[in-house]
Design an enzyme around this catalytic site. Structure first.
Site: not given
Ligand code: BV8
Ligand code: ZN
Length: 272
Positions: A110, A113, A146
């Protein structure tokens, strides 16, 4: 006995290692947490000042770019400079070594980078003969679900290219323009509300559906459809290994859970 590295116990680490090494077909789904130890803030890390000023859900959208392309480019330019100033961490390096060793492995990331690709380049640097071919074969199995922040694409035509130069967002006139049609260029990433690249998503799902083990590392598993990829491994009888200091919606489905950072856990799970 709790393992000092935070796993449920040394036996558990060994079990998970065996399952990964024995399995034919491995998918590694990574999120922002895998890059955290390279110094790149995750999306939901409230501590980091970057997100105090910029809200991903507000800026990583086509509407925000239409309404205010300068602020969106200011945010991405800041993130691009951050990425260029970072290095892959031991977690990226372990994944790269595993990709090079095992041609039945696919990385679905996802992260935008490019650190998985850079870790591959670092790992083959020491290789002599055949490095380029090995690198190309392994790089083709990194699926950037992504998109990539160090590439741009045209907001109108099919222009798409690597682009690492700083972007001057002082005015709309200084923003980068398409050399083919003159329209504004945008970061080549998938924004919220946008479909992912069809072929990349298909390949990710195919790989997960035929994987014996899906390692889910560094993701809050909140963003779809990425978060549903591991479900395809479960549905075909495979197992999940979760690497995340926190619980996630996938934790209950994971056969092994390691509550430690990716830079610690991934070398321990993936290295021979
Ligand atoms: C789409 C690029 C069709 C941009 C990104 C179904 C269900 C629910 C929601 C939806 C669904 N379908 C669509 C949606 C809406 C939406 C969505 O999912 N929203 C969420 C917020 C609810 N999805 C979309 O819009 C997707 N498109 O489905 O198209 C459509 C079309 C129209 C209308 C409807 C549907 C597109 C999604 C793509 C968005 N683009 N990135 C950019 O980066 O600028 S997403 C962005 O969030 C990044 O890519 C990031 O990677 C990603 C997810 O987050 P994570 O990677 O998980 O990062 P996060 O910070 O959340 O978590 C970090 C984790 O690491 C934590 O758990 C933490 O504990 C852990 N951690 C911390 N330190 C460490 C660690 N783990 C290991 N080691 C460590 N040291
Ligand atoms: Zn164009």
């Amino acid at each position: 006995m709790v393992d000092p590295a935070g796993g449920e116990g040394t036996r558990t680490w060994e079990e998970a290692r065996q399952a990964i090494r024995a399995g034919r077909g491995i998918v590694i789904l990574t999120g922002a947490g895998v890059s955290a130890e390279s110094g790149i803030s995750t999306f939901r890390d409230p501590r980091d000042g970057l997100w105090a000023r910029f809200r991903p859900e507000e800026l990583a959208t086509p509407e925000a770019f239409r309404r205010d392309p300068r602020t969106v480019w200011e945010w991405y330019d800041l993130r691009r400079r951050g990425v260029l100033g970072c290095e892959p961490n031991p977690g990226h390096r372990a994944i790269a070594r595993f990709l090079l060793e095992r041609d039945d492995t696919v990385v679905v990331t996802q992260n935008v980078d490019g650190l998985h690709q850079r870790a591959l380049e670092d790992e083959v640097e020491a290789w002599g003969q055949g490095a380029d071919e090995a690198l190309a074969r392994a790089a083709a199995r990194i699926l950037p679900l992504h998109g990539e922040i160090l590439r741009v694409r045209c907001s109108r035509c099919d222009y798409n290219a690597a682009h690492r130069e700083p972007v001057n967002s002082d005015s709309k006139e200084t923003l980068p323009r398409c050399p083919q049609c003159g329209e504004l260029l945008r970061p080549a990433v998938a924004w919220f509300g946008e479909m992912l690249e069809e072929r990349v998503l298909e390949r990710s799902i195919e790989a997960a559906a035929s994987a014996r083990v899906c390692v889910v590392a560094g993701t809050s598993a909140l963003v779809h459809p990425a978060a549903s990829v591991p479900q395809f491994t479960l549905r075909s009888g495979g197992s999940l290994v979760e690497v995340n200091p926190e619980e996630t919606p996938l934790s209950a489905r994971a056969r092994w859970r390691f509550r430690v950072g990716a830079a610690t856990a991934l070398p321990r799970l993936l290295d021979p």
